[in-house]
Design an enzyme around this catalytic site. Sequence first.
Site, PDB file in Angstrom:
ATOM      1  N   TRP A   1       0.806  -1.222   0.000  1.00  0.00           N
ATOM      2  CA  TRP A   1       0.000   0.000   0.000  1.00  0.00           C
ATOM      3  C   TRP A   1       0.838   1.271   0.000  1.00  0.00           C
ATOM      4  CZ3 TRP A   1      -4.299  -0.461  -2.179  1.00  0.00           C
ATOM      5  CH2 TRP A   1      -5.112  -1.582  -1.986  1.00  0.00           C
TER       6      TRP A   1
ATOM      7  N   ASP B   1      -0.883   6.223   6.644  1.00  0.00           N
ATOM      8  CA  ASP B   1      -2.054   5.418   6.317  1.00  0.00           C
ATOM      9  C   ASP B   1      -2.203   4.402   7.447  1.00  0.00           C
ATOM     10  OD1 ASP B   1      -3.909   3.639   5.286  1.00  0.00           O
ATOM     11  OD2 ASP B   1      -2.833   3.259   3.401  1.00  0.00           O
TER      12      ASP B   1
ATOM     13  N   LYS C   1     -11.460  -1.719   6.970  1.00  0.00           N
ATOM     14  CA  LYS C   1     -10.491  -2.681   7.465  1.00  0.00           C
ATOM     15  C   LYS C   1     -10.637  -2.912   8.964  1.00  0.00           C
ATOM     16  CE  LYS C   1      -8.808  -3.006   3.413  1.00  0.00           C
ATOM     17  NZ  LYS C   1      -7.697  -2.248   2.879  1.00  0.00           N
TER      18      LYS C   1
END
Length: 362
Positions: free
Chosen positions: A102, A174, A198
């Site tokens: 990511w 993040d 998530k």
Amino acid sequence: MTKVWNYFAGPCMLPVEVMKQAQEEFRDYNGTGIGIVEMSHRSAEFDAIAKESEALLRELLDIPSNYKVIFEQGGGRGQFAAIPLNLLPEDGHADYFVTGHWSRCAYKECNEHFGKAILHECTDLDANGQFTVDYSKMKVTPGASYAYMCLNETVNGIESFTLPDTGDVPLIVDMSSDIMTRPIDVSKFGAIIFGLQKNVGPAGMTITIVREDLLGKARKYTPSIMNWDNLAKFDSMFNTPCTFSWYMAYLNFKWIKSLGGVAELEKRNIAKSKMLYDYIDNSDFYISKISPKDRSRVNCVFTLKDESLNDEFIKTAKAQGLIGLKGHKVLGGMRASIYNAMPIEGVEVLVKYMQEFAAKHS
Ligand SMILES: *Cc1c(COP(=O)(O)O)cnc(C)c1O
């Protein structure tokens, strides 16, 4: 309903209590005679949800008053674009500390579309040949507008528990998959972004926590819908927000508070992940390729020593009600996501299944 243990990485399992309450209120929220999905975002009922959820989030994460909380859309990927648009001047540069899938995507988004992103590869192999985070590589370059990293790499199963010292350069992170799984010191960050799906709720909504002095720097052509300053001014109601996801996050925050907050969840997440990794380390059937100190507490990535058994492992698991164990397509292998909502019984069931599978195939 047959009992299913859900190890999907996201969207993923939500707390049973939260799902039940949402079900009960689905057609009649709080005696209004209509459901949340049928209600104006400008109604008094929804306004209360919006205000209370922000207050709960501030309380749970101990967010200082000089930070804004923005509820928005476009997912983690949307923020990969919003971050440079809001923080990176056209002639500036930003440092990207890459530890997995990511953070690499975020780096690419910035570098290919918005300007100069400097790539810092920050993983290495340790003495045992396992992947490890190399914090010594996380050095900001002079004049950087911000430094970026992903604290939990959902795909790779790597979590960074230490923060680099970036001095005056704001650190943007993040935390899509580890937000609210452990206490953090928000004041250490310029901004924190996370998608709900998530750990916090259904897909559709992203939350940005941003230090006030970083607002107002967006490029002129930043779409209003991605401009943090604009969204903050409109209290996240510039356009119609994802009302249902927002409401589900609200229920989730209340659930976390009722358990004793993020510190309590951290204890549970340590116990759950330890159980799983201890078993893997002691078996000669399964392998973790991540150095123990950098293993994610919520996304446990592992492989079978004999990879020809992968399909059989997944198929047999599914037949027993254990779903979502297949690793991400870019990495292969297995991944068990054991977020806040997963009780320790879910890990016990998984370990038992892994033991039985190993015994049968050894
Ligand atoms: C899933 C995930 C993303 C991508 O989120 P989308 O909402 O699908 O854009 C970004 N970062 C992390 C850490 C993730 O786990």
